[in-house]
Design a protein around this motif. Structure first.
Motif, mmCIF file in Angstrom:
data_model
loop_
_atom_site.group_PDB
_atom_site.id
_atom_site.type_symbol
_atom_site.label_atom_id
_atom_site.label_comp_id
_atom_site.label_asym_id
_atom_site.label_seq_id
_atom_site.Cartn_x
_atom_site.Cartn_y
_atom_site.Cartn_z
ATOM 1 N N ALA A 143 36.278 17.776 -20.409
ATOM 2 C CA ALA A 143 36.898 17.634 -21.842
ATOM 3 C C ALA A 143 38.413 17.113 -21.645
ATOM 4 O O ALA A 143 38.939 16.545 -22.691
ATOM 5 N N ARG A 144 38.924 17.729 -20.626
ATOM 6 C CA ARG A 144 40.275 17.054 -20.199
ATOM 7 C C ARG A 144 40.382 15.554 -20.073
ATOM 8 O O ARG A 144 41.262 15.009 -20.451
ATOM 9 N N LEU A 145 39.350 14.994 -19.325
ATOM 10 C CA LEU A 145 39.221 13.593 -18.952
ATOM 11 C C LEU A 145 39.194 12.983 -20.589
ATOM 12 O O LEU A 145 39.584 11.775 -20.898
ATOM 13 N N ALA A 146 37.859 13.504 -21.133
ATOM 14 C CA ALA A 146 37.773 12.794 -22.676
ATOM 15 C C ALA A 146 39.182 12.788 -23.509
ATOM 16 O O ALA A 146 39.111 11.775 -24.180
ATOM 17 N N ALA A 147 39.862 13.968 -23.411
ATOM 18 C CA ALA A 147 40.914 13.985 -24.300
ATOM 19 C C ALA A 147 42.124 12.815 -23.673
ATOM 20 O O ALA A 147 42.572 12.236 -24.454
ATOM 21 N N ARG A 148 42.188 12.968 -22.365
ATOM 22 C CA ARG A 148 43.054 11.924 -21.929
ATOM 23 C C ARG A 148 42.678 10.442 -22.392
ATOM 24 O O ARG A 148 43.507 9.512 -22.777
ATOM 25 N N GLN A 149 41.428 10.093 -22.060
ATOM 26 C CA GLN A 149 40.819 8.793 -22.461
ATOM 27 C C GLN A 149 41.215 8.452 -23.963
ATOM 28 O O GLN A 149 41.520 7.217 -24.345
ATOM 29 N N ALA A 150 40.676 9.407 -24.883
ATOM 30 C CA ALA A 150 41.161 9.152 -26.216
ATOM 31 C C ALA A 150 42.474 8.960 -26.673
ATOM 32 O O ALA A 150 42.742 8.196 -27.494
ATOM 33 N N ALA A 151 43.461 9.675 -25.915
ATOM 34 C CA ALA A 151 44.871 9.565 -26.228
ATOM 35 C C ALA A 151 45.336 8.109 -25.845
ATOM 36 O O ALA A 151 46.260 7.725 -26.277
ATOM 37 N N ARG A 152 44.764 7.442 -24.812
ATOM 38 C CA ARG A 152 45.108 6.317 -24.297
ATOM 39 C C ARG A 152 44.921 5.262 -25.393
ATOM 40 O O ARG A 152 43.954 5.087 -26.045
ATOM 41 N N THR A 153 46.021 4.429 -25.633
ATOM 42 C CA THR A 153 46.115 3.496 -26.759
ATOM 43 C C THR A 153 46.160 1.943 -26.328
ATOM 44 O O THR A 153 45.494 1.001 -26.810
ATOM 45 N N ALA A 154 46.200 1.822 -24.791
ATOM 46 C CA ALA A 154 46.186 0.342 -24.290
ATOM 47 C C ALA A 154 44.911 0.290 -23.798
ATOM 48 O O ALA A 154 43.980 0.967 -23.545
#
Length: 146
Positions: free
Chosen positions: A14-25
């Motif tokens: 879940a932490r990884l998915a949240a971080r990936q989702a927050a990436r805009t680049a």
């Protein structure tokens, strides 16, 4: 780059998915990930729990320094380290490391560097509660892989 210590159970995926989702680049074609969990054995003994102690401030600086070293060695776009502290039970996630890069070679290398150096150098102290009712401090950090 993100370094976080957590004092309770966390879901690394879940932490990884949240971080990936927050990436805009859209600059990364690769993300390499390592998740470490607590085993129920160590040095030939059954382990029923562990307490992972740290020195606040010092530990975060050490982890950030390891991440800075990885960033200097490989072309990475982002790095993530999440590490558990406090009481831990077998099967609980202890650590998540991830590296984003344009290409897999740098992502794999940086992710491996993060976990190997963290296991070898980060200032954590482990106290194991053994199945026989005794407890012990783990005497050494895991050596870095060659």
């Amino acid at each position: 780059m993100s370094v976080e210590l957590v004092a309770g159970v966390f879901d690394p995926w879940a932490r990884l998915a949240a971080r990936q989702a927050a990436r805009t680049a859209a600059d990364s074609g690769a993300c390499a990930v390592f998740v470490g969990t607590m085993r129920d054995f160590n040095d030939g003994d059954s382990v029923r729990a562990m307490t992972l102690e740290h020195y606040p401030g010092m530990t975060e600086r050490a982890l950030a320094g390891i991440a800075d070293e990885a960033r200097a060695r490989w072309s990475v776009n982002e790095l993530l380290i999440v590490h558990r502290v406090g009481p831990i039970e077998p099967g609980d996630a202890i650590v998540l490391t991830a590296a984003w890069s344009a290409h897999r070679e740098a992502a794999f290398a940086a992710c491996r560097y993060l976990i190997e150096e963290l296991k070898h150098r980060a200032p954590f102290w482990k106290k194991e509660a053994l199945a026989d009712g005794s407890s012990r401090w783990v005497a050494r950090n895991t050596p870095a892989a060659g």
